[in-house]
Each structure stands twice: as C-alpha cells, then as structure tokens.
Design a protein around this motif. Sequence first.
Motif, short mmCIF file in Angstrom:
data_model
loop_
_atom_site.label_atom_id
_atom_site.label_comp_id
_atom_site.label_asym_id
_atom_site.label_seq_id
_atom_site.Cartn_x
_atom_site.Cartn_y
_atom_site.Cartn_z
N ASP A 1 0.86 -1.19 0.00
CA ASP A 1 0.00 0.00 0.00
C ASP A 1 0.90 1.24 0.00
OD1 ASP A 1 -1.67 2.13 0.54
OD2 ASP A 1 -2.83 1.08 2.07
N MET A 2 1.08 1.84 -1.18
CA MET A 2 1.99 2.98 -1.29
C MET A 2 1.45 4.21 -0.58
SD MET A 2 3.50 2.66 -5.16
CE MET A 2 1.90 2.87 -5.95
N ASN A 3 0.14 4.38 -0.56
CA ASN A 3 -0.43 5.52 0.15
C ASN A 3 -0.04 5.49 1.62
OD1 ASN A 3 -1.67 6.08 -2.28
ND2 ASN A 3 -3.64 5.23 -1.69
N ARG A 4 -0.16 4.32 2.21
CA ARG A 4 0.19 4.16 3.63
C ARG A 4 1.69 4.33 3.84
NH1 ARG A 4 -2.73 1.32 7.61
NH2 ARG A 4 -4.49 1.62 6.20
N GLN B 1 8.07 6.19 4.58
CA GLN B 1 8.84 5.01 4.16
C GLN B 1 9.35 5.12 2.72
OE1 GLN B 1 9.75 2.34 5.87
NE2 GLN B 1 8.32 1.99 7.54
N LEU B 2 8.79 6.05 1.95
CA LEU B 2 9.18 6.17 0.55
C LEU B 2 10.15 7.33 0.36
CD1 LEU B 2 5.80 5.60 -1.36
CD2 LEU B 2 7.43 3.92 -0.47
N GLN B 3 11.20 7.08 -0.39
CA GLN B 3 12.20 8.09 -0.69
C GLN B 3 11.60 9.20 -1.56
OE1 GLN B 3 15.52 8.31 0.11
NE2 GLN B 3 15.78 10.16 -1.10
N ASP B 4 11.80 10.44 -1.16
CA ASP B 4 11.46 11.57 -2.00
C ASP B 4 12.38 11.52 -3.22
OD1 ASP B 4 11.22 14.07 -3.23
OD2 ASP B 4 10.99 15.14 -1.33
N LEU B 5 11.78 11.46 -4.41
CA LEU B 5 12.56 11.28 -5.64
C LEU B 5 12.88 12.59 -6.35
CD1 LEU B 5 10.70 8.14 -7.07
CD2 LEU B 5 12.79 8.20 -5.69
N GLY C 1 0.49 14.10 -2.14
CA GLY C 1 0.55 15.49 -1.72
C GLY C 1 1.51 16.23 -2.65
N ASP C 2 2.50 16.90 -2.05
CA ASP C 2 3.48 17.64 -2.86
C ASP C 2 4.75 16.85 -3.08
OD1 ASP C 2 1.81 19.88 -3.05
OD2 ASP C 2 2.49 20.65 -1.12
N THR C 3 4.80 15.63 -2.59
CA THR C 3 6.03 14.85 -2.67
C THR C 3 5.97 13.83 -3.80
OG1 THR C 3 6.34 15.06 -0.27
CG2 THR C 3 7.60 13.34 -1.38
N PHE C 4 6.95 13.89 -4.69
CA PHE C 4 7.04 12.90 -5.78
C PHE C 4 7.85 11.72 -5.26
CE2 PHE C 4 9.19 11.02 -9.46
CZ PHE C 4 8.13 10.82 -10.33
N ASP C 5 7.16 10.59 -4.99
CA ASP C 5 7.86 9.45 -4.40
C ASP C 5 7.52 8.11 -5.09
OD1 ASP C 5 5.29 9.14 -3.38
OD2 ASP C 5 5.84 9.57 -1.30
N VAL C 6 6.85 8.18 -6.24
CA VAL C 6 6.58 6.97 -7.03
C VAL C 6 6.90 7.29 -8.49
CG1 VAL C 6 4.89 5.22 -7.71
CG2 VAL C 6 4.66 6.36 -5.48
N SER D 1 -9.63 11.25 -28.69
CA SER D 1 -9.22 11.34 -27.28
C SER D 1 -8.95 9.93 -26.75
CB SER D 1 -10.29 12.02 -26.44
OG SER D 1 -10.47 13.36 -26.86
N LEU D 2 -8.01 9.84 -25.85
CA LEU D 2 -7.49 8.54 -25.46
C LEU D 2 -7.13 8.52 -23.99
CD1 LEU D 2 -6.49 5.93 -27.11
CD2 LEU D 2 -4.23 6.99 -27.03
N ARG D 3 -7.34 7.38 -23.36
CA ARG D 3 -6.80 7.21 -22.01
C ARG D 3 -5.38 6.66 -22.13
NH1 ARG D 3 -8.78 3.43 -16.86
NH2 ARG D 3 -7.07 4.09 -15.50
N GLY D 4 -4.44 7.48 -21.71
CA GLY D 4 -3.04 7.06 -21.72
C GLY D 4 -2.40 7.59 -20.47
N GLU D 5 -1.78 6.73 -19.70
CA GLU D 5 -1.22 7.20 -18.44
C GLU D 5 -0.10 6.32 -17.93
OE1 GLU D 5 -4.31 5.64 -15.11
OE2 GLU D 5 -5.08 7.15 -16.47
N PRO D 6 0.70 6.87 -17.05
CA PRO D 6 1.82 6.11 -16.48
C PRO D 6 1.33 4.90 -15.70
CG PRO D 6 2.05 8.46 -16.03
CD PRO D 6 0.65 8.24 -16.54
N SER D 7 2.17 3.87 -15.69
CA SER D 7 1.83 2.63 -14.98
C SER D 7 3.12 1.95 -14.55
CB SER D 7 1.01 1.71 -15.90
OG SER D 7 1.70 1.50 -17.11
N GLU D 8 3.02 0.89 -13.83
CA GLU D 8 4.14 0.11 -13.29
C GLU D 8 4.93 0.94 -12.28
OE1 GLU D 8 5.45 -3.85 -13.16
OE2 GLU D 8 3.80 -2.89 -14.18
N PRO D 9 4.45 0.97 -11.02
CA PRO D 9 5.02 1.87 -10.01
C PRO D 9 6.33 1.36 -9.39
CG PRO D 9 3.17 0.66 -9.09
CD PRO D 9 3.25 0.27 -10.54
N TYR D 10 7.35 2.17 -9.50
CA TYR D 10 8.63 1.90 -8.85
C TYR D 10 8.80 2.83 -7.65
CZ TYR D 10 10.81 -1.43 -12.03
OH TYR D 10 11.13 -2.57 -12.73
N ILE D 11 9.24 2.26 -6.55
CA ILE D 11 9.50 3.05 -5.34
C ILE D 11 10.91 2.74 -4.82
CG2 ILE D 11 7.11 3.32 -4.60
CD1 ILE D 11 7.39 0.89 -2.81
#
Length: 482
Positions: free
Chosen positions: A134-137, A143-147, A178-183, A350-360
């Motif tokens: 659970d990345m939100n938690r 626990q997640l590094q600010d990238l 929030g304001d932190t890019f961590d994924v 119009s298309l649904r296109g978005e990032p996927s495969e989460p690295y932490i």
Amino acid sequence: MGSTSAHTNEGLGRRDLVKRSAALGLVTVPAMGFLSACATGGGGGDDKKSAAPTGEVTEKNPLGVKEGAALEAFIFKGGLGDQYAKDAEADYKATYKADVKHTGTQEIGPKLTPRFAGGTPPDVIDNSGANHLDMNRLSSQGQLQDLAALLDAASLDDPAKKIRDVIHPSTLEKGKHGDTFDVLYYAFTIYGTWYSQKLLDDKGWAYPKSFDEMLKLCAEIKKDGIAPWTYPGKYPYYVHFNLFAQIAKIGGMPAWIEIDNLEPNAWTKSDAVRQVVEFYEELAAKKYFLEGSQGLTHIQSQTAWTKNRAAFIPNGSWLENEAAPTTPKDFGMAVGALFDGSGDKMPNGSLRGEPSEPYIVAAKGKNPRGGMELLRIMLSKKHAQNFATKVKSLTCVMDATTGMSLSPGLASASEKFKAAGNNLITIQLQEWYPALTDDKIGGLTGQLLTGDLKAADWIKKTQAEADKVAKDSAVTKFKRTA
C-alpha cells in the motif's frame, strides 16, 4: 503490454491486479496495521538519519552513489517478466563495481511487509501485482524516498537535460503523494478497445467512431456469427479502463476530477455517466457479449478474442505481450480511441493514456541513492528501447521509440497516442481507491454486463459506494486539481 511468460501473466501494474481487493484485505490492512505500529515517522530519505552510503557528486554521478555500495532490487515478475530490470542492474553493477541482489516475484507485499516493518526494506521495488504494498500508507509513514533528486539529476542521454525534462508530464503528476514525488511509474499504458485489423479488413468493417456506429456494427458482427465483445467477467473492473475514460471524454476532465475527488453527486448529476452506462446496458440487452464472458479470467477472455470468437475487448497495451502465446502472426492487433457520444467535451481521437508500473525507493533502505540511480539508468533511451523490444510496451520516456520497428499492437498504441496530442485522459480513482472501483463498483459492473442491473440503478449504487468511502475517516483521501 504484458507477458513475457505464458503462464503467470498478471499484466501490467495495478489494472491487472487479479482479485486485488482481496489482496488488499490480506496485505494492506493487517500488514500495514502492523507497519503503523513499527514504522518511524519522518520524511523520505534523510541520509543523516539513515546513514546511507554517499559518494562524490560528479557530472557522471549526479546522485552521489558510492562506488561498491551493494544494491537490492525487488521486481514484480508477472506479465512483463523481469529481464528488462536485470539488464539495467547489469549496467549499475558495471558502473559502480557493486553487487546487485535481484529478486523477481509476484509476492511483493507478503515478502516485503515484514521487511518494511523491521526497518530492512530492499532499495528499489517494482510494486505491482495482486499482492502489492500500500503505497499511500507507506508514503504517509515516511517510508518512501522523495525522488526530487532523481528528477533534478541529469539524463544519461543528454547531460543538459534533467530527468524531469525527458519523462512524460503525467508521470510527474501521477507519482505524487501530496506535494512529494515518491513513485516513478515507469511504463506508459494506452487503454482502449482492442481489435484485429485483419478481421475488420477481411469483413469490410471499419472501427466505429461513435456509440451509434458501434451499436450498428455490433448488429452486423452478430449476424456474421461472431460475438461483438468479450471481457473478463471474473474481474469486471477491466471494463472500467474504458468505461471511466469514456465518461471523462464525454463529460470533460473537470467533471471526471469531481468523481476522482469523491465529490457529492458527481456520478448522479452527470449526463456523461448516464450515456456511457446506458451504452453498456444496451450491449448487454442485445446480447452483444460473448456467451459465458461473465465466467472468464483475463487470459481466457483474451484467448477467446485472439481466436476471433469476439471482435472487441477492453484492455490496456500490456495486452499484446500477455496474449502473445495465442495470437496468430497475421492478427494485426490494434487499439481504437474512445467513442463519441452526445455533446462531448473532448474530440474524437481522445485517449486514455497514463503512467503505470510503479517503482519506489525505500527511504530506509541501505542504499537509496543507488535505488534512484538504477531508475536513472532505466530512464535512458537504451533501456526504454530495451523495454519496448522485450515487453512491447511504451515507457514514460518521451520519444524513446522514435525510429524503432514496433510490433503491431505497440505501433497502433504509439500511433493513437501521438494522434491524441493533449487530449489524454488520466484516471486516479482506480489508483487511489481500488477497493471501491474494483470490488464495489466492479461488482455492480458485473451485474450490468449480464443484464441483471439497470443503468439507473448502477449509477445510484455507484454514487452510494463512493459516498461511503468519502465519509470513511479510515480511508486516506487525495485530491487533484487538473
């Protein structure tokens, strides 16, 4: 974009999380409750606190990775396999003369939950699959590094460009808590309605532009003895890849963002919701779904489709790799853009296109700088192209596949992506509240597609389920503005 192995194909990222609501119950609730008791607070990745090894910051080593510092990587080994990650790890090993411990697994959560709780997580993790963390938690616990340092580091291909300049802007949006890019969402998935170009050409059919055109074509397809549609009825949330995006296409992104943000009456007041859900109700009423689809897994429905038992299937661009074992060589796999309804706020194409495969990267890992450096290596054109070649998938690295010879499905996805321009749709609801979308709403969608639930009731009940989540103080809430 999915499968390097024929039997463990879980697909790509969160959209393929088979029975993931159950998995969330097993992994995120008790395991993260345990984590809550054990995890220290604090922000992501303060080197002084973690005593992580630090090397000299140079032009070639902008993150200050210490030479010889070992790295541990945990990579989800599902539809994408893990060879692409091993290839990047080999470059890390050669550059920093360091040992790399690699684990490829489909059990990310069960294997890593106790390690996070004990303060000994691996450095970099591909957090995908049914049994994910659970990345939100984890983010809320520090626990997640600010990238941010990774985003500001120089690209391997052009030192004059930062990493943030070479990845798709939506990657920056999606990876924030929030304001932190961590994924870092490494892959880029194109969602849509998939079909065989050969089948359409052989029959003289054209991919429809609107709901009305699709319904007319479905009647023709059915007369020809083929089912117009199939879907994985055991995991009906696959249909949401199209259904949710179709609502955004007709109603516009601001109206969809109200749904993402769990605003009151966001579902019930929307004419776009009504149009889309009534379209699926009509598909069911006219029996345009392959008989027995409600009992199929994702692999079984894809196999029925590659055998031309059905003309269309909703899916993401991992599909080509995942369905490769059963796809005829001349199949001509292709993806179509979203359909026009009435009064659409977004244009055809119009298309649904978005990032996927989460690295932490684990803030409390032994080598978070090394974890970020592995990601920097993966974000080079060399490894983005290696990923495209090995798993038939786009990455978040912009223009990385330019000039490459692409497989049919990937070429189609890439073409539609370019044609969409800025008319790209991103959906956060499935990412932020998977128990809502995949379990609760997914159950309603399953009933809708078998004709057991009317569109009006689907809308009312979906709104009620969203309201429950909105009022549940135990669920962390997120907001988006664009």
